[in-house]
Design an enzyme around this catalytic site. Structure first.
Site, PDB file in Angstrom:
ATOM      1  N   SER A   1      -0.320  -0.612  -1.590  1.00  0.00           N
ATOM      2  CA  SER A   1      -1.515   0.038  -1.075  1.00  0.00           C
ATOM      3  C   SER A   1      -1.238   0.755   0.248  1.00  0.00           C
ATOM      4  O   SER A   1      -0.314   1.541   0.333  1.00  0.00           O
ATOM      5  CB  SER A   1      -2.613  -1.005  -0.951  1.00  0.00           C
TER       6      SER A   1
ATOM      7  N   HIS B   1      -6.283  -3.493  -8.701  1.00  0.00           N
ATOM      8  CA  HIS B   1      -5.462  -3.183  -7.532  1.00  0.00           C
ATOM      9  C   HIS B   1      -4.870  -4.467  -6.946  1.00  0.00           C
ATOM     10  O   HIS B   1      -5.585  -5.250  -6.311  1.00  0.00           O
ATOM     11  CB  HIS B   1      -6.389  -2.495  -6.514  1.00  0.00           C
TER      12      HIS B   1
HETATM   13  C1  GTR Z   1      -8.462   1.284   0.784  1.00  0.00           C
HETATM   14  C2  GTR Z   1      -7.893   2.633   1.117  1.00  0.00           C
HETATM   15  C3  GTR Z   1      -6.681   2.891   0.269  1.00  0.00           C
HETATM   16  C4  GTR Z   1      -5.741   1.714   0.219  1.00  0.00           C
HETATM   17  C5  GTR Z   1      -6.425   0.380   0.226  1.00  0.00           C
HETATM   18  C6  GTR Z   1      -5.576  -0.829   0.597  1.00  0.00           C
HETATM   19  O1  GTR Z   1      -9.609   1.010   1.503  1.00  0.00           O
HETATM   20  O2  GTR Z   1      -8.875   3.585   0.891  1.00  0.00           O
HETATM   21  O3  GTR Z   1      -6.047   4.077   0.697  1.00  0.00           O
HETATM   22  O4  GTR Z   1      -4.813   1.781   1.251  1.00  0.00           O
HETATM   23  O5  GTR Z   1      -7.497   0.342   1.101  1.00  0.00           O
HETATM   24  O6  GTR Z   1      -4.700  -0.754   1.455  1.00  0.00           O
HETATM   25  O7  GTR Z   1      -5.849  -1.881   0.030  1.00  0.00           O
END
Ligand code: GTR
Length: 410
Positions: free
Chosen positions: A249, A390
């Site tokens: 991420s 995710h």
């Molecule tokens: C979200 C962000 C993403 C990603 C994610 C993370 O809020 O929009 O770009 O980086 O966090 O790191 O889990």
């Protein structure tokens, strides 16, 4: 009127593939004089430095080139960690020559049954103590996010131990003969808009010859990863020629920038890094440049924030960032339900980066047709779309360990 509509759109996220407008990617092989790169020498000597500078100017800000005299000390070690399967070391890296409060703590696990193993390096989100339930890991005393498990008033507690073991699969990694070196990203800069005030962008500004606004948190984290590499290069217990970097991420975005900036890193894995990482910014799907800069103004360089409404004028895009890893092995992964990261945009940039790998006689991903879930594709550039959300899962680690084993000739 058209640009007004475009502005409205880019502040919102889209997850309807039929609404993705056609776009033209910058040609990664097109040199400033209009000629195209035809061989790896031209790429390494001319085009790679040129594209790297475009990323410094337009997305990440400067990466400090100044060499600093950092110092290491093994604060704690145990050859009998995790029921005897590994050696644990906790190493403090002092970053500043005279201010002893500026440091980062690296947690290392080295399998006992392998001589000089390859090593995975990674930043973690909430402290080294979240990686394993091992009670001997020092609890981070830094600020942690309010989302961090067990945290009270933005500080870790005993209840935070092992909060993130599922993302690490430490035993599997050690069983497969890899070491792990990890540090809390917050040791370099805590992930808040004002984190830079107490992080290395401020404490190291004179030493590194760089003002806090000349780079962002991504840069600070990436620079921090390079300091872990510095340490590993003089730890004889691991093979520092076989360093695999993994980031998930936001830390996947930092990992890609670290991999682009530091060629001692031998293999790079982007796990669902999304916008500003592996996903094509020009594709209006999931998170956009505008959204990311609105929500996280501290992550990137100042110029990146000017492209929110005009992403098609951005001189770079994600396929070019991935190309900077070439010819080193690269794994890009997405998850089906993680639409925010734009799986297809991540796949397409990995596919495109293959053009640069081809200059080195390396095979990337063969077709631009998105693979089915859980069907990894590609060779030196590899990709999978996992089912699910995710996260970094057992499935992801299985693929990465297999990939790294193959690429490192294990
Ligand atoms: C979200 C962000 C993403 C990603 C994610 C993370 O809020 O929009 O770009 O980086 O966090 O790191 O889990």
């Amino acid at each position: 009127l058209f640009s007004f509509i475009a502005c409205q759109c880019l502040a919102q996220s889209n997850t309807d593939e039929s609404k993705v407008q056609p776009y033209t990617l910058p040609d990664v092989l097109k040199m400033p004089d209009g000629k195209r790169v035809t061989n790896s020498r031209e790429w390494q000597l001319k085009q790679r430095p040129y594209i790297y500078r475009l990323f410094e100017e337009n997305q990440f800000g400067r990466f400090p080139a100044t060499k600093t005299a950092i110092r290491f000390r093994v604060m704690e070690s145990d050859r009998n960690a995790l029921d005897g399967i590994a050696t644990r070391k906790q190493v403090r890296i002092w970053l500043h020559p005279s201010d002893s409060t500026v440091y980062a703590d690296v947690l290392l696990y080295i399998p006992n049954n392998v001589k000089k193993p390859p090593v995975f390096i990674a930043l973690n989100f909430s402290g080294n103590h979240t990686v394993s339930t091992d009670k001997h890991i020092a609890l981070s005393t830094r600020w942690v996010s309010s989302r961090a498990k067990g945290g009270v008033n933005n500080r870790a507690t005993e209840a935070s131990r092992g909060a993130d073991t599922a993302s690490w699969q430490l035993h599997t990694l050690l069983q497969k003969g890899f070491a792990l070196a990890t540090a809390y990203c917050g040791d370099w800069e805590t992930d808040t808009v004002t984190g830079y005030q107490t992080g290395i962008r401020t404490t190291m500004k004179d030493i590194l010859n760089i003002q806090p606004n000349e780079w962002g948190a991504m840069g600070a984290w990436a620079w921090g990863l390079s300091r872990i590499v510095d340490y590993l290069q003089q730890d004889k217990a691991v093979d520092a020629r076989k360093i695999a970097l993994i980031g998930h991420s936001r830390l996947g975005k930092a990992a890609l920038w670290a991999g682009a900036s530091d060629q001692r890193i031998a293999l790079v894995i982007s796990n669902e890094s999304g916008e500003g990482g592996a996903a094509i910014s020009r594709r209006w799907y999931g998170e956009t440049v505008k959204i990311i800069n609105n929500n996280f103004p501290h992550w990137f360089g100042a110029k990146y924030r000017t492209y929110g409404d005009s992403v098609n004028t951005l001189p770079v895009d994600a396929h070019m960032l991935l190309s900077l890893i070439a010819p080193r092995p690269l794994y890009v992964a997405s998850a089906e339900d993680d639409k925010w990261s734009d799986p297809k945009g991540e796949f397409l940039s990995a596919f495109e980066a293959g053009k640069v790998y081809a200059l080195f006689g390396k095979q990337g991903i063969e077709t631009d047709k998105m693979p089915e879930p859980n069907q990894p594709v590609g060779e030196t550039v590899r990709y999978h779309l996992r089912t699910g959300r995710h996260a970094v899962t057992v499935y992801d680690w299985q693929q990465y360990l297999e990939f790294a084993s193959r690429e490192f000739g294990k």
